[in-house]
Design a protein around this motif. Structure first.
Motif, PDB file in Angstrom:
ATOM      1  N   SER A  70      -7.913 -15.517  -0.376  1.00  0.00           N
ATOM      2  CA  SER A  70      -7.481 -15.760   1.328  1.00  0.00           C
ATOM      3  C   SER A  70      -7.622 -15.940   2.205  1.00  0.00           C
ATOM      4  CB  SER A  70      -6.165 -14.569   1.824  1.00  0.00           C
ATOM      5  OG  SER A  70      -7.015 -13.079   1.395  1.00  0.00           O
ATOM      6  N   ASP A  71      -9.264 -15.629   2.815  1.00  0.00           N
ATOM      7  CA  ASP A  71      -9.760 -15.738   3.859  1.00  0.00           C
ATOM      8  C   ASP A  71     -10.244 -17.764   3.277  1.00  0.00           C
ATOM      9  OD1 ASP A  71     -11.312 -15.003   1.776  1.00  0.00           O
ATOM     10  OD2 ASP A  71     -12.807 -13.774   2.366  1.00  0.00           O
ATOM     11  N   GLY A  72     -10.038 -17.959   1.847  1.00  0.00           N
ATOM     12  CA  GLY A  72     -10.615 -19.428   2.017  1.00  0.00           C
ATOM     13  C   GLY A  72     -12.462 -18.980   0.912  1.00  0.00           C
ATOM     14  N   THR A  73     -13.065 -18.168   0.890  1.00  0.00           N
ATOM     15  CA  THR A  73     -14.249 -18.137  -0.073  1.00  0.00           C
ATOM     16  C   THR A  73     -13.779 -18.231  -1.507  1.00  0.00           C
ATOM     17  OG1 THR A  73     -13.572 -16.005  -0.368  1.00  0.00           O
ATOM     18  CG2 THR A  73     -14.997 -16.530   1.389  1.00  0.00           C
ATOM     19  N   THR A  74     -14.162 -18.591  -2.698  1.00  0.00           N
ATOM     20  CA  THR A  74     -14.486 -19.522  -4.046  1.00  0.00           C
ATOM     21  C   THR A  74     -14.218 -18.071  -4.587  1.00  0.00           C
ATOM     22  OG1 THR A  74     -15.757 -20.849  -3.241  1.00  0.00           O
ATOM     23  CG2 THR A  74     -15.533 -20.295  -5.413  1.00  0.00           C
ATOM     24  N   ASP A  75     -12.893 -18.308  -5.837  1.00  0.00           N
ATOM     25  CA  ASP A  75     -12.607 -17.042  -6.679  1.00  0.00           C
ATOM     26  C   ASP A  75     -13.270 -18.206  -7.819  1.00  0.00           C
ATOM     27  OD1 ASP A  75     -11.849 -15.810  -8.768  1.00  0.00           O
ATOM     28  OD2 ASP A  75      -9.641 -15.772  -8.124  1.00  0.00           O
ATOM     29  N   TRP A  76     -14.037 -17.073  -8.062  1.00  0.00           N
ATOM     30  CA  TRP A  76     -15.365 -17.980  -9.034  1.00  0.00           C
ATOM     31  C   TRP A  76     -14.994 -17.563 -11.256  1.00  0.00           C
ATOM     32  CZ3 TRP A  76     -18.757 -20.924  -8.154  1.00  0.00           C
ATOM     33  CH2 TRP A  76     -19.689 -21.060  -7.095  1.00  0.00           C
ATOM     34  N   ASP A  77     -13.748 -16.611 -10.547  1.00  0.00           N
ATOM     35  CA  ASP A  77     -12.920 -16.303 -12.168  1.00  0.00           C
ATOM     36  C   ASP A  77     -12.395 -17.694 -12.301  1.00  0.00           C
ATOM     37  OD1 ASP A  77     -14.344 -13.636 -12.162  1.00  0.00           O
ATOM     38  OD2 ASP A  77     -12.383 -13.076 -11.265  1.00  0.00           O
ATOM     39  N   VAL A  78     -11.990 -18.830 -11.771  1.00  0.00           N
ATOM     40  CA  VAL A  78     -10.992 -19.513 -12.119  1.00  0.00           C
ATOM     41  C   VAL A  78     -11.838 -20.500 -12.581  1.00  0.00           C
ATOM     42  CG1 VAL A  78      -9.096 -19.576 -11.292  1.00  0.00           C
ATOM     43  CG2 VAL A  78     -10.593 -20.522  -9.636  1.00  0.00           C
ATOM     44  N   ILE A  79     -13.777 -20.310 -12.556  1.00  0.00           N
ATOM     45  CA  ILE A  79     -14.709 -21.703 -13.352  1.00  0.00           C
ATOM     46  C   ILE A  79     -14.292 -21.691 -14.874  1.00  0.00           C
ATOM     47  CG2 ILE A  79     -17.076 -21.416 -14.343  1.00  0.00           C
ATOM     48  CD1 ILE A  79     -17.103 -21.669 -11.649  1.00  0.00           C
ATOM     49  N   HIS A  80     -13.369 -23.461 -14.835  1.00  0.00           N
ATOM     50  CA  HIS A  80     -13.181 -24.025 -15.617  1.00  0.00           C
ATOM     51  C   HIS A  80     -14.095 -24.769 -16.689  1.00  0.00           C
ATOM     52  CE1 HIS A  80     -12.063 -26.256 -12.337  1.00  0.00           C
ATOM     53  NE2 HIS A  80     -11.543 -27.071 -12.792  1.00  0.00           N
ATOM     54  N   GLY A  81     -13.704 -25.793 -17.451  1.00  0.00           N
ATOM     55  CA  GLY A  81     -14.467 -26.617 -17.633  1.00  0.00           C
ATOM     56  C   GLY A  81     -13.625 -27.926 -18.641  1.00  0.00           C
ATOM     57  N   ALA A  82     -13.573 -28.792 -18.829  1.00  0.00           N
ATOM     58  CA  ALA A  82     -13.149 -29.997 -19.710  1.00  0.00           C
ATOM     59  C   ALA A  82     -13.849 -29.696 -21.253  1.00  0.00           C
ATOM     60  CB  ALA A  82     -12.693 -31.431 -19.280  1.00  0.00           C
ATOM     61  N   CYS A  83     -12.867 -29.505 -22.098  1.00  0.00           N
ATOM     62  CA  CYS A  83     -13.412 -29.352 -23.823  1.00  0.00           C
ATOM     63  C   CYS A  83     -13.855 -30.827 -24.368  1.00  0.00           C
ATOM     64  CB  CYS A  83     -13.190 -28.711 -24.606  1.00  0.00           C
ATOM     65  SG  CYS A  83     -12.910 -27.096 -24.454  1.00  0.00           S
ATOM     66  N   PRO A  84     -15.236 -31.138 -24.914  1.00  0.00           N
ATOM     67  CA  PRO A  84     -15.352 -32.747 -25.438  1.00  0.00           C
ATOM     68  C   PRO A  84     -13.284 -32.877 -26.439  1.00  0.00           C
ATOM     69  CG  PRO A  84     -16.948 -31.095 -25.352  1.00  0.00           C
ATOM     70  CD  PRO A  84     -16.054 -30.617 -24.694  1.00  0.00           C
ATOM     71  N   VAL A  85     -13.311 -34.154 -26.182  1.00  0.00           N
ATOM     72  CA  VAL A  85     -12.366 -35.416 -26.709  1.00  0.00           C
ATOM     73  C   VAL A  85     -13.403 -35.055 -28.242  1.00  0.00           C
ATOM     74  CG1 VAL A  85     -11.415 -36.696 -26.898  1.00  0.00           C
ATOM     75  CG2 VAL A  85     -11.116 -36.351 -24.831  1.00  0.00           C
ATOM     76  N   LEU A  86     -12.637 -34.691 -29.313  1.00  0.00           N
ATOM     77  CA  LEU A  86     -13.022 -34.830 -30.682  1.00  0.00           C
ATOM     78  C   LEU A  86     -13.018 -36.268 -31.296  1.00  0.00           C
ATOM     79  CD1 LEU A  86     -14.913 -33.347 -33.022  1.00  0.00           C
ATOM     80  CD2 LEU A  86     -13.339 -32.112 -33.536  1.00  0.00           C
ATOM     81  N   ILE A  87     -11.124 -36.383 -31.123  1.00  0.00           N
ATOM     82  CA  ILE A  87     -10.862 -37.503 -31.715  1.00  0.00           C
ATOM     83  C   ILE A  87      -9.702 -37.875 -30.512  1.00  0.00           C
ATOM     84  CG2 ILE A  87      -8.944 -38.186 -33.873  1.00  0.00           C
ATOM     85  CD1 ILE A  87     -11.992 -37.162 -34.817  1.00  0.00           C
ATOM     86  N   GLY A  88      -9.994 -39.294 -30.701  1.00  0.00           N
ATOM     87  CA  GLY A  88      -8.436 -39.093 -29.532  1.00  0.00           C
ATOM     88  C   GLY A  88      -9.140 -39.822 -27.766  1.00  0.00           C
ATOM     89  N   GLU A  89      -7.933 -39.522 -27.336  1.00  0.00           N
ATOM     90  CA  GLU A  89      -8.721 -39.600 -25.903  1.00  0.00           C
ATOM     91  C   GLU A  89      -7.707 -38.638 -25.187  1.00  0.00           C
ATOM     92  OE1 GLU A  89      -7.367 -43.458 -23.904  1.00  0.00           O
ATOM     93  OE2 GLU A  89      -5.818 -43.668 -25.622  1.00  0.00           O
TER      94      GLU A  89
END
Length: 555
Positions: free
Chosen positions: A485-504
């Protein structure tokens, strides 16, 4: 040679991103199929060429590579289907870049086959010649996929990409040697040693490469691995090492443990700001593991939302929690097929290699942020921006669902359209960081991400601290808050896009800014509180007072 240099040096023409954009790779696959058809005609019409001539051998080599990979099919969509597979994509790019070049540069080819040469040159003039970076990009993708999804080199070379996807296209000793060469350049010693050991084994059967060259490169890979390896710092090293030094004994690496496996067992499921936790959990989540506790899972449910906006009373929307505190929600069936087709068709011609926000500079985009090309180790995708009336409608839809302002330029950024090709990924990161606070609109308070297609395999969005990965579902969207609520980063929502294995994979990102939302968010009793996603206008404390049967579930 002069003709080839002219094609390679063409400027002012947008060069296709064959390795990074599936649409361009499909175009190359169709071109490859046409070349095979022309070469078949040439091969059968031997009256034009002396039997045993060098040019005929080059053409036969091209055809053997095509049919030897067993990619051919009478299916009219064959060229598009095979381009969705990393091994097939590797062979297409390699074949056109090197084998086709060897054929058309022969003087006799230009003399005897002017029509075929003109067709080839026209394609290359319009779309650009394949560059070394395209070839290396697809090798990087293979190395990444093998590492993240724990597919050993032998299975990959035999076409067994996953438990459910096996292709007839395979890799020979030359291919293994070339992949290992790039792995050494990337200091990926585990992969380099594995692929070189495999190249040695395959060379005994196909004898396509120089065994002394393979052995020399293998010794180089082992020497470099052992030079950089430090047992005392083992758990802090990059995962591209074995857990001990490797000897020159044949196949010694097969008896060693991969450091990636040890780190995974040591750090899996742990939370905190340590980068190693993010990376280890990312690997586990992408490969299908989840780290949520039973207590955390009990907080999750699905519901029909009909109160957040009057329009949803007639047609409720389907929503599902993936995590609570911080809240991650997926909203289903909110994009129509026509909307998706419009977004993809309008943005495809403008796709460019993804960039990221770099250091603050005076020559910037007007917000004090410089855009720099993303490191492929961190992110590999292409993107562009979607504007106009259709984009406005999507922003209005986001406002109805989230209750946040998203239409005005100060309230949110333009809709970013991103496409991930084979191996395309984005390493764990935060959408809001300290750098973005220099922007006058404030940090990114929230992310709203549309999924524009289903991904055949891979491509999940992994929340590394929350222990869960959301799967792409065409027409749905993920929504979460990035800051307290004070605008500081919430590091618990760190996220990444997993590699596409088949397709797009296609997504549309809308990043919503902090300051314009000030009057819409309730002020909490404490300085640093998390924003909650309401369930039919009730928040977490109110929801817990009611039984699950109170809500109209859809699952």
């Amino acid at each position: 040679m002069h003709l080839f240099l002219q094609i390679s040096a063409q400027e002012g023409i947008k060069r296709r991103l064959y390795g990074q954009f599936i649409s361009d790779l499909k175009l190359l696959a169709r071109f490859d199929l046409e070349v095979v058809g022309h070469f078949m005609d040439i091969n059968l019409t031997t009256r034009k060429l002396p039997i045993g001539s060098d040019i005929l051998r080059q053409i036969e080599k091209y055809l053997q590579d095509f049919y030897g990979a067993r990619e051919y099919s009478k299916d009219s969509n064959a060229s598009e289907n095979i381009s969705m597979n990393p091994v097939c994509a590797f062979r297409i790019i390699r074949r056109v870049k090197y084998l086709l070049q060897n054929s058309i540069l022969k003087a006799l080819f230009r003399v005897k086959f002017g029509d075929e040469l003109r067709r080839i040159v026209l394609f290359l003039f319009k779309n650009g010649w394949i560059k070394t970076e395209d070839f290396e990009f697809i090798i990087d993708s293979i190395l990444r996929l093998a590492s993240v999804y724990n597919v050993d080199a032998n299975k990959f070379a035999m076409g067994q990409i996953s438990e459910t996807h096996i292709t007839n296209s395979t890799l020979n000793s030359i291919h293994c040697y070339e992949i290992a060469t790039v792995a050494i350049q990337r200091e990926n010693f585990v992969s380099a040693i594995e692929w070189l050991e495999l190249a040695k084994e395959k060379n005994l059967a196909d004898q396509l490469t120089s065994l002394p060259f393979v052995e020399i490169l293998l010794r180089k890979a082992i020497d470099e691995h052992n030079m950089y390896f430090e047992e005392d710092l083992m758990m802090d090293l990059e995962p591209n090492f074995f857990s001990r030094k490797i000897t020159y004994m044949p196949n010694d690496s097969k008896n060693a443990i991969k450091l990636q496996s040890l780190q995974y067992e040591a750090f899996k499921g742990k939370k905190g700001k340590r980068d190693k936790y993010y990376q280890v959990n990312y690997l586990g989540l992408c490969s299908g593991r989840h780290f949520q506790t039973d207590e955390e899972k009990l907080q999750l449910f699905c519901w029909n939302e009909f109160k957040i906006h009057p329009s949803f009373r007639i047609g409720p929307i389907k929503m599902e929690f993936w995590a609570r505190n911080p809240d991650i929600v997926q909203i289903y069936e909110i994009l129509h097929e026509s909307e998706i087709e419009t977004i993809i068709s309008d943005t495809s011609p403008n796709m460019a290699v993804s960039k990221f926000v770099g250091k603050k500079t005076s020559t910037s985009d007007g917000r004090g942020a410089k855009l720099e090309i993303a490191d492929r180790k961190v992110r590999s995708s292409v993107n562009t921006w979607f504007t106009g009336s259709e984009s406005m409608k999507l922003s209005q839809k986001i406002e109805r669902i989230t209750g946040l302002l998203a239409v005005s330029p100060s309230a949110a950024e333009q809709l970013q359209i991103a496409s991930y090709s084979l191996g395309g990924h984005n390493s764990p990161h935060s959408d809001s960081d300290e750098l973005r606070k220099v922007w006058t609109e404030g940090p990114r308070i929230a992310t709203f991400m549309f999924y524009l297609n289903d991904v055949e395999e891979g491509g999940s969005t992994a929340f590394t601290s929350l222990g869960v990965a959301a799967k792409p579902s065409k027409g749905s969207a993920l929504f979460w808050y990035n800051v307290f609520s004070d605008g500081t980063t919430d590091w618990d929502v760190i996220h990444g896009a997993c590699p596409v294995l088949i397709g797009e994979k296609w997504v549309a990102n809308k990043w919503i800014h902090f300051y314009d939302q000030f009057l819409l968010r309730k002020c909490g009793m404490r300085r640093k509180e998390r924003f909650q996603i309401p369930v039919n206008n009730m928040f977490e404390i109110e929801v817990h007072k009611l039984s699950a049967s109170t809500f109209p579930m859809y699952l």
